[in-house]
Structures are given as structure tokens and as C-alpha cells.
Design a protein around this motif. Structure first.
Motif, PDB file in Angstrom:
ATOM      1  N   GLU A 296       0.831  -1.211   0.000  1.00 34.87           N
ATOM      2  CA  GLU A 296       0.000   0.000   0.000  1.00 34.87           C
ATOM      3  C   GLU A 296       0.864   1.260   0.000  1.00 34.87           C
ATOM      4  N   GLY A 299       2.197   1.998  -3.461  1.00 32.85           N
ATOM      5  CA  GLY A 299       1.175   2.497  -4.372  1.00 32.85           C
ATOM      6  C   GLY A 299       1.171   1.840  -5.741  1.00 32.85           C
ATOM      7  N   SER A 300       0.681   2.584  -6.739  1.00 36.00           N
ATOM      8  CA  SER A 300       0.497   2.039  -8.086  1.00 36.00           C
ATOM      9  C   SER A 300       1.819   1.712  -8.775  1.00 36.00           C
ATOM     10  N   LYS A 301       2.892   2.373  -8.388  1.00 39.48           N
ATOM     11  CA  LYS A 301       4.193   2.061  -8.988  1.00 39.48           C
ATOM     12  C   LYS A 301       4.599   0.623  -8.683  1.00 39.48           C
ATOM     13  N   TYR A 302       4.020   0.087  -7.634  1.00 38.94           N
ATOM     14  CA  TYR A 302       4.275  -1.303  -7.257  1.00 38.94           C
ATOM     15  C   TYR A 302       3.161  -2.219  -7.749  1.00 38.94           C
ATOM     16  N   SER A 303       1.919  -1.861  -7.484  1.00 37.57           N
ATOM     17  CA  SER A 303       0.784  -2.746  -7.783  1.00 37.57           C
ATOM     18  C   SER A 303       0.576  -2.967  -9.273  1.00 37.57           C
ATOM     19  N   ASP A 304       0.988  -2.021 -10.104  1.00 37.83           N
ATOM     20  CA  ASP A 304       0.787  -2.155 -11.558  1.00 37.83           C
ATOM     21  C   ASP A 304       1.834  -3.046 -12.222  1.00 37.83           C
ATOM     22  N   LYS A 305       2.816  -3.510 -11.473  1.00 32.54           N
ATOM     23  CA  LYS A 305       3.875  -4.335 -12.041  1.00 32.54           C
ATOM     24  C   LYS A 305       3.572  -5.816 -11.852  1.00 32.54           C
ATOM     25  N   ARG A 310       7.706  -6.388  -9.273  1.00 35.63           N
ATOM     26  CA  ARG A 310       7.323  -5.833  -7.970  1.00 35.63           C
ATOM     27  C   ARG A 310       8.456  -5.999  -6.964  1.00 35.63           C
ATOM     28  N   HIS A 313      11.157  -3.635  -7.660  1.00 35.61           N
ATOM     29  CA  HIS A 313      10.779  -2.288  -7.243  1.00 35.61           C
ATOM     30  C   HIS A 313      10.911  -2.138  -5.729  1.00 35.61           C
TER      31      HIS A 313
END
Length: 359
Positions: A296, A299-305, A310, A313
Motif C-alpha cells: 500500500e 502504491g500504483s508504482k508497485y501494484s501495476d507491475k 514488484r 521495485h
């Protein structure tokens, strides 16, 4: 100990408990009143404004816990924005003091300060402080030519612990090209090491004991970059030459960026090295098994991978929370009372009875 009263979450408390245990497991000596001092150097990645924004409170508590294990810590990469540094100092407590440079101007300065944090119950600031300016060179024709200055101006300060006086100089040497021996990096190391060694020969030097520490961007202890420090007369502990201080997935590819070296020309009160090492905090906080815990926060920089990306990252992201360098430390013996008394005891004192005021 640091102030823990504002901790609001279980995760931070658990992380601090692991760090306490980790410092013990790493055999970092317990601090004492007068026998020795514990010095550390730590490049804390982009401590201030960074690519990842300001750190949250959680890593600040971890950083404070590590710093509190030592008497004095030289910190590199403190940025112009002092908000995080001020918050860190409030966590450490009022007995911790800080002195720092202004930001080195220009692109090569990278918006960085050089900083000393010290526990004033054990260490006192001696009054000496300044940024090192390399003196001009004199040609055979006795013409002075300006010397090249270091990209980030080294910071020198004098401190006391009991009756022990010492001078510290913290550096963040130019990285330059990603090769083991960049000529500009080598020149910076040679210049600062020789300049400081010459300063210890001055009969009016504030202190004879000189400690040179920081991020030298040395790839390998066998490189000429390390040789430049030793050739200037500095002692680099063998143990520190054998450990790496950067964060690397493959330990075999680790670098020897950070170093601590010292000159102690006074034979009467010669610096005595007790212990030394590095502390790998990622064994205890922001561990690989904690990745999902921070999904969490990333954020999206992690969840979108995808899964593999991931993890990659996360490995990078956590270095912006803590650092991509490990703190390096040494313990130095500073109790010279026995040798001092032995010198006094071996000295024959004669008293002229005609001028003596003794009864």
C-alpha cells in the motif's frame, strides 16, 4: 534511548525490537562512559527531498535507533531541506546535537550537506569547524595556480571526549564514471588525504589525531583509490577493508565505498583500534519477507507491475526509506590514564629547597 512515545503502529515497534536484537547480534559494542568511543559513517540515501519524496516516520525511528548505538555519526547526503533532519533530532532527544555544512553549490554538489550527529553526554564539540579548501599550487616559477576543489566540499570539525581530542573530516567523494578507477575520483582522494595528513604535522594543529571517513566510492581495497589513502599515512583497519558497505543482491559484487581511516602521530596517546564492522539493517527491517506489508505504501508504482518486477521495485524503494549504504563503525580506545600515570611515575622530580614553598 530515542523517544518512542509517538509511535502509533505495531509494525514500527516490532521493527525496533528486531533492530535492538540485530545490533547485539552484529556485536556492536555497548557504549560506555570513558573507555572508548564508537564512531560511524553512514551515507543515508537522499536524506531530505528525494525521488521518492520525504520519508515517513517509520524509517526515521529505525534510523534513529541505529544512530543511537554510536557516540558520533558522520552522515552524508543530507539535502538542503532540513525537515527530516530536524524530525530525526527530535526522535533522538535533546542530548543529541548536530553540526552541518551548507549545501555545496553547483550540479556536482548534488544539493548535499555533510553532517555530524553526536551525543553531547559523551562527546563535546571543540569549536573547530570548517569546509576544506585545497590550497593553490606553486610552480617552479613561484607562480600560484588555483587547485581543483572537490565536488562536495569536505567538512572538518574538532571534538573532545573526556581529555581525548580528535579531528574528524567527512567526505562524499565524486563517483564519476562507473569504473573502479575514475581519474577524477582518484585525484579527489589523493588531494584530501594528503592535505589532511599535512595538517597533522602543523605544530599548531588543534589535535594530532585525525580521522578521515565517509563515502569514497572505492570499488575494491586493492585499487589505487584505497592505496592513495594509505600512502598519505592513514591507517585503514584490515577488517573494514574486507567488508562491503553498499546494498547488493550478490555479495560478491559488493563495493567498498565507505571507509574510515586515521592518523595518530602522537606516540604518547596513540589511537587504539578495538573493534570495527558494518551493520546490515535489512536483516531486521524492510526485510524481503516484509514486501507485501508495504504494498500500500508503494502504491500504483508497485501494484501495476508483475510479480518479478514488484520485488525489484521493492528492493529499490526500501533503499529510499533506509539507505543503499550500510553504516560502517569503529570503536577506538581513548582511556590513556594508565600510560599517563606511568609516564608521571617514571619521571624524577627534583625540588630546590631554597625556592620550595612546601613546609
Amino acid at each position: 534511548m530515542p523517544y518512542y512515545s509517538k509511535i502509533q503502529d505495531k509494525r514500527t515497534a516490532e521493527g525496533l525490537l528486531r533492530l535492538k536484537q540485530g545490533l547485539s547480534e552484529a556485536k556492536v559494542p555497548k557504549r560506555n562512559v570513558s573507555d572508548s568511543i564508537l564512531l560511524a559513517t553512514w551515507n543515508i540515501r537522499e536524506f531530505g527531498d528525494s525521488k521518492q519524496g520525504l520519508r515517513t516516520d517509520e524509517p526515521l525511528y529505525y534510523i534513529a535507533e541505529i544512530i543511537n548505538a554510536f557516540d558520533l555519526v558522520a552522515v552524508q547526503e543530507v539535502r538542503s531541506n532540513l525537515k527530516l533532519l530536524n524530525k530525526l533530532m527530535s526522535i533522538l532527544g535533546g542530548w543529541w546535537k548536530v553540526v552541518y555544512t551548507d549545501v555545496t553549490l553547483g550540479m556536482r554538489g548534488n544539493d548535499e550537506r555533510l553532517t555530524f550527529l553526536y551525543d553531547s553526554r559523551k562527546i563535546s564539540f571543540g569549536g573547530l569547524a570548517g569546509e576544506i579548501v585545497i590550497p593553490p599550487k606553486r610552480t617552479k616559477e613561484k607562480v600560484l595556480t588555483p587547485a581543483n576543489q572537490l565536488a562536495r566540499t569536505p567538512y572538518l570539525a574538532g571534538f573532545r571526549s573526556g581529555w581525548f581530542k580528535f579531528t574528524l573530516c567527512v567526505n562524499h567523494i565524486l563517483y564519476g564514471k562507473g569504473i573502479s578507477v575514475d581519474p577524477n575520483r582518484l585525484e579527489e582522494i589523493q588531494v584530501i588525504a594528503n592535505t589532511l595528513a599535512d595538517m597533522t604535522k602543523d605544530k599548531h594543529a588543534w589535535a594530532k589525531n585525525m580521522i578521515l571517513l565517509g563515502d569514497f566510492n572505492i570499488f575494491n581495497p586493492k585499487d589505487v583509490t584505497m592505496k592513495a589513502i594509505i600512502d598519505a599515512g592513514f591507517i585503514v583497519p584490515k577488517k573494514l577493508q574486507s567488508v562491503t558497505s553498499n546494498i547488493a543482491d550478490d555479495p560478491k559484487k559488493g563495493k567498498h565505498y565507505d571507509q574510515i581511516a586515521f592518523i595518530s602521530p602522537d606516540q604518547k596517546d596513540k589511537l587504539e583500534l578495538c573493534e570495527s564492522g558494518v551493520f546490515n539493517f535489512f536483516k531486521y527491517v524492510y526485510r524481503m519477507e516484509d514486501e507485501e506489508e508495504y504494498a500500500e505504501a508503494m502504491g500504483s508504482k508497485y501494484s501495476d507491475k508483475d510479480i518479478e518486477e514488484r520485488t525489484k521495485h521493492y528492493k529499490t524503494w526500501r533503499t529510499f526509506q533506509m539507505s543503499d549504504h550500510l553504516p560502517m563503525w569503529i570503536e577506538l580506545g581513548i582511556d590513556y590514564s594508565k600510560s599517563y600515570l606511568e609516564r608521571k611515575a617514571s619521571t624524577t622530580i627534583t625540588v630546590d629547597p631554597e625556592t620550595s614553598t612546601q613546609p
